[in-house]
Design an enzyme around this catalytic site. Structure first.
Site, PDB file in Angstrom:
ATOM      1  N   LYS A   6       0.072 -21.109  65.101  1.00 60.46           N
ATOM      2  CA  LYS A   6       0.433 -19.778  64.649  1.00 60.46           C
ATOM      3  C   LYS A   6       1.756 -19.761  63.919  1.00 60.46           C
ATOM      4  O   LYS A   6       2.356 -20.791  63.685  1.00 60.46           O
ATOM      5  CB  LYS A   6       0.423 -18.830  65.818  1.00 60.46           C
ATOM      6  CG  LYS A   6      -1.012 -18.444  66.165  1.00 60.46           C
ATOM      7  CD  LYS A   6      -1.071 -17.436  67.255  1.00 60.46           C
ATOM      8  CE  LYS A   6      -0.315 -17.896  68.458  1.00 60.46           C
ATOM      9  NZ  LYS A   6      -0.845 -19.155  69.013  1.00 60.46           N
TER      10      LYS A   6
ATOM     11  N   ASP B 259       7.056 -25.817  64.955  1.00 66.54           N
ATOM     12  CA  ASP B 259       6.496 -26.353  66.197  1.00 66.54           C
ATOM     13  C   ASP B 259       6.128 -27.790  65.865  1.00 66.54           C
ATOM     14  O   ASP B 259       5.213 -28.037  65.093  1.00 66.54           O
ATOM     15  CB  ASP B 259       5.263 -25.513  66.581  1.00 66.54           C
ATOM     16  CG  ASP B 259       4.467 -26.109  67.740  1.00 66.54           C
ATOM     17  OD1 ASP B 259       4.801 -27.221  68.191  1.00 66.54           O
ATOM     18  OD2 ASP B 259       3.505 -25.452  68.175  1.00 66.54           O
TER      19      ASP B 259
ATOM     20  N   TYR C 249      -7.004 -22.294  60.508  1.00 63.58           N
ATOM     21  CA  TYR C 249      -6.078 -22.156  61.625  1.00 63.58           C
ATOM     22  C   TYR C 249      -5.375 -23.473  61.954  1.00 63.58           C
ATOM     23  O   TYR C 249      -6.006 -24.481  62.218  1.00 63.58           O
ATOM     24  CB  TYR C 249      -6.865 -21.666  62.849  1.00 63.58           C
ATOM     25  CG  TYR C 249      -5.987 -21.429  64.032  1.00 63.58           C
ATOM     26  CD1 TYR C 249      -5.126 -20.340  64.053  1.00 63.58           C
ATOM     27  CD2 TYR C 249      -5.998 -22.295  65.118  1.00 63.58           C
ATOM     28  CE1 TYR C 249      -4.303 -20.125  65.140  1.00 63.58           C
ATOM     29  CE2 TYR C 249      -5.183 -22.080  66.209  1.00 63.58           C
ATOM     30  CZ  TYR C 249      -4.345 -20.989  66.210  1.00 63.58           C
ATOM     31  OH  TYR C 249      -3.525 -20.773  67.277  1.00 63.58           O
TER      32      TYR C 249
HETATM   33  C1  F6R Z   1      -0.998 -22.332  69.757  1.00 63.16           C
HETATM   34  C2  F6R Z   1      -1.431 -21.483  70.849  1.00 63.16           C
HETATM   35  C3  F6R Z   1      -2.501 -21.820  71.791  1.00 63.16           C
HETATM   36  C4  F6R Z   1      -3.635 -22.646  71.252  1.00 63.16           C
HETATM   37  C5  F6R Z   1      -4.605 -22.999  72.395  1.00 63.16           C
HETATM   38  C6  F6R Z   1      -5.717 -23.913  71.952  1.00 63.16           C
HETATM   39  O1  F6R Z   1       0.282 -21.974  69.320  1.00 63.16           O
HETATM   40  O2  F6R Z   1      -0.889 -20.492  71.014  1.00 63.16           O
HETATM   41  O3  F6R Z   1      -2.996 -20.647  72.379  1.00 63.16           O
HETATM   42  O4  F6R Z   1      -4.294 -21.983  70.228  1.00 63.16           O
HETATM   43  O5  F6R Z   1      -3.890 -23.619  73.424  1.00 63.16           O
HETATM   44  O6  F6R Z   1      -5.165 -25.053  71.412  1.00 63.16           O
HETATM   45  P1  F6R Z   1      -6.023 -26.326  71.003  1.00 63.16           P
HETATM   46  O7  F6R Z   1      -7.103 -25.859  70.090  1.00 63.16           O
HETATM   47  O8  F6R Z   1      -5.010 -27.195  70.295  1.00 63.16           O
HETATM   48  O9  F6R Z   1      -6.534 -26.947  72.251  1.00 63.16           O
HETATM   49 MG    MG Z   2       2.034 -25.011  69.403  1.00 63.91          MG
HETATM   50 MG    MG Z   3       4.569 -21.527  68.927  1.00 68.39          MG
END
Ligand code: F6R
Ligand code: MG
Ligand code: MG
Length: 369
Positions: free
Chosen positions: A236, A10, A233
């Site tokens: 993912k 990603d 983290y």
């Molecule tokens: C990442 C994902 C999302 C993020 C969520 C919060 O692959 O699946 O669910 O964890 O959008 O993202 P941030 O912390 O970057 O705002």
């Molecule tokens: Mg992402």
């Molecule tokens: Mg992804």
């Protein structure tokens, strides 16, 4: 020998964590076309699922080749530059290091690759997932190669009847074990049911298969857990897998059958929630509801002297409509738990999310009972 590799990362979402911007796919396509014309790779397909760019490559350089990993790394680097220009979300997030050292393992991108002697006819399926972790493949891969209620060939076909060997990684302790089905089915299930810790990495045929050499992998899963690499983290793992089919192996339909059940997996919203795995076509591989629900794409190819003939977008089949409907019902049901387990992951798995930062603040308020 032919090698098929999926190398994925990603390197920026559009918008948020939902899809891959067309310019990134275009850039990857151009670079891989160039590598093909120079003979570095035999063929390629630029796949995607959600915000993950999945490079599907065929070549004759074997697994762990620095040429191939280097090529993928360059593609991700160049795509990151575009992602930065467009200010895509999380540009370059899966490239954890600036210096490439010959292999993308442990550097952020996920890898599933296998080398084998191409058969007279070689059907191969690339599975691409988003919003989940590598343990999401345990149930379907077990059912393909170990469960006679799912794969009829295990009962009916003499080649499959002798069973398969599963190589399982313990991703926390960095060790592995091989278990043979059907003899060790219960032991295998005892560990792979714990899908946050034990992950099926590779499947091999039994010595008695007679059609596929015992040492040749027939399925492989990317097991890279970003949280373990980075210690905290960082998005993912969104795993990928490659599975060979037919003639002494599960039929194409037996490889797909386990996905007719939308099993619960970890990794939805903030890598912190459980939700149903929904099989979708490429066209529908854009998770938006609560950043999900988790989904999987299946691309079918025939290999022809290393050429990737295809793909066919296998989950486009209407026969998976009911599964999708069921997934949506389960998604609704799980969502209603809000911040409660088992929608939210068990406390131990939350270790690798941003929750400990919140809990730390509360620590001084606790008194002895
Ligand atoms: C990442 C994902 C999302 C993020 C969520 C919060 O692959 O699946 O669910 O964890 O959008 O993202 P941030 O912390 O970057 O705002
Ligand atoms: Mg992402
Ligand atoms: Mg992804």
């Amino acid at each position: 020998m032919t090698t098929v590799s999926i190398i994925k990362a990603d390197v920026g979402g559009f918008p948020g964590h939902s899809t891959v911007h067309p310019k990134l796919k275009e850039k990857a396509g151009e670079m891989l076309k160039d590598a093909k014309s120079k003979g570095i790779i035999t063929d390629f397909f630029v796949g995607w699922c959600g915000d993950d760019l999945d490079l599907i490559l065929s070549h004759n350089k074997g697994t762990d080749s620095s040429d191939i990993h280097g090529l993928a790394w360059d593609v991700f680097k160049q795509c990151t530059e575009i992602a930065k220009e467009l200010k895509l979300y999380g540009a370059g997030q899966d490239l954890l290091s600036d210096a490439f050292s010959g292999n993308v393992k442990g550097m952020g991108p996920g890898v599933a690759e296998m080398e084998f002697e191409e058969r007279k006819s070689e059907p191969i399926i690339a599975f691409l997932m988003d919003k989940t972790d590598p343990g999401a493949f345990n149930l379907p891969v077990y059912r393909m190669f170990g469960d006679p209620f799912s794969t009829a060939g295990l009962v009916i076909d003499p080649a499959l009847h002798s069973g398969f060997k599963f190589e399982v990684f313990d991703v926390y302790k960095g060790r592995k074990v091989v278990m043979k089905c059907p003899e060790e089915m219960y032991d295998l299930l005892a560990i792979i049911g714990g899908r946050s810790k034990y992950i099926i990495k590779t499947v091999f045929p039994s010595a008695e298969n007679g059609k596929i050499p015992e040492k040749e992998p027939v399925a492989v899963v990317s097991t890279d857990k970003l949280s373990l690499i980075a210690g905290e983290y960082v998005g993912k793992d969104d795993p990928v897998a490659l599975v060979r089919a037919q003639s002494g192996l599960p039929a194409l339909g037996e490889v797909l059958e386990p996905f007719a059940f939308p099993h619960l997996v970890a990794g939805w919203m903030r890598g912190s929630h459980c939700g149903p795995m929904m099989p979708v076509s490429l066209e529908d591989a854009s998770p938006t509801r609560f950043d999900g629900p988790p989904r999987v794409v299946a691309l079918g190819f025939q290999l022809a002297n290393g050429k990737l003939v295809g793909p066919v977008d296998l989950f486009k089949d209407k026969a998976f409509d009911l599964t999708r409907q069921k997934s949506l019902e389960i998604a609704d049901y799980m969502r209603r738990h809000g911040p409660f387990e088992p929608h939210r992951l068990p406390q131990d798995d939350m270790e690798y999310t941003t929750l400990p930062k919140v809990l730390k603040k509360l620590e001084p308020r606790f008194e002895k009972i």
